[in-house]
Motif scaffolding. Sequence first.
Motif, short mmCIF file in Angstrom:
data_model
loop_
_atom_site.label_atom_id
_atom_site.label_comp_id
_atom_site.label_asym_id
_atom_site.label_seq_id
_atom_site.Cartn_x
_atom_site.Cartn_y
_atom_site.Cartn_z
N SER A 208 0.76 -1.32 -0.09
CA SER A 208 -0.11 -0.50 0.08
C SER A 208 0.61 1.16 0.38
O SER A 208 0.96 2.35 -0.22
CB SER A 208 -0.87 0.21 1.24
N HIS B 186 2.31 3.80 2.17
CA HIS B 186 1.35 4.42 3.16
C HIS B 186 2.03 4.43 4.63
O HIS B 186 1.79 5.36 5.05
CB HIS B 186 -0.21 4.83 2.91
N ARG C 298 1.74 7.50 6.71
CA ARG C 298 0.37 7.23 7.92
C ARG C 298 1.23 7.09 9.09
O ARG C 298 0.15 8.29 10.16
CB ARG C 298 -0.05 6.20 7.77
N TRP D 251 -10.72 9.36 11.65
CA TRP D 251 -10.02 9.46 10.82
C TRP D 251 -8.91 8.17 10.24
O TRP D 251 -8.78 7.96 9.03
CB TRP D 251 -9.55 10.12 11.41
N GLU E 72 -11.68 5.45 8.23
CA GLU E 72 -11.69 5.74 6.47
C GLU E 72 -10.98 5.72 6.43
O GLU E 72 -10.29 4.85 5.13
CB GLU E 72 -12.30 7.07 7.19
N GLY E 73 -9.55 5.98 6.63
CA GLY E 73 -8.30 6.07 5.86
C GLY E 73 -7.56 4.17 5.81
O GLY E 73 -7.45 3.75 4.28
N GLU F 58 -10.01 2.14 5.49
CA GLU F 58 -10.82 1.55 4.86
C GLU F 58 -10.53 1.20 3.14
O GLU F 58 -10.27 1.08 2.10
CB GLU F 58 -12.57 1.72 4.53
N ARG F 59 -10.29 2.97 2.99
CA ARG F 59 -9.86 3.28 1.56
C ARG F 59 -8.88 2.36 1.46
O ARG F 59 -8.48 2.18 0.18
CB ARG F 59 -9.45 5.16 1.82
N ASP F 60 -7.84 2.63 2.13
CA ASP F 60 -6.58 1.94 1.16
C ASP F 60 -6.40 0.34 1.57
O ASP F 60 -6.40 -0.23 0.80
CB ASP F 60 -4.98 1.82 2.31
N ILE G 32 -9.50 -0.74 0.01
CA ILE G 32 -10.41 -0.74 -1.08
C ILE G 32 -9.34 -0.58 -2.76
O ILE G 32 -9.31 -1.65 -3.10
CB ILE G 32 -11.31 -0.26 -1.12
N HIS G 33 -8.70 -0.22 -1.84
CA HIS G 33 -7.12 0.48 -3.36
C HIS G 33 -6.19 -0.77 -3.96
O HIS G 33 -6.27 -0.89 -4.62
CB HIS G 33 -7.12 1.82 -3.17
#
Length: 81
Positions: free
Chosen positions: A13, A15, A19, A51, A54-55, A57-59, A61-62
């Motif tokens: 990922s 990040h 992160r 926060w 949500e971050g 989850e986005r990562d 999914i991507h």
Amino acid sequence: MTGDAGVLLDPASSHGVLRALLSGWTAGSLTAAAAARALDPGRAAGIYRQWLHEGAERDMIHLSARYATLGARGFGRAEGA
């Protein structure tokens, strides 16, 4: 929990360092607001938790979509979602 302890994702990922820095900054900012009595400590914790979630989850999914394009199955929520 901040940095790598906050969210554990596949290193692909890419990040991890970002992160860690952002989670430390966010936690510090919210802690300062709570210490200054500008924000309720429970509310500050809730904001941070949301926060972080949500971050992540986005990562996820991507990353699972990226794996799916490579033909890999069984990663994340993209499969069967």
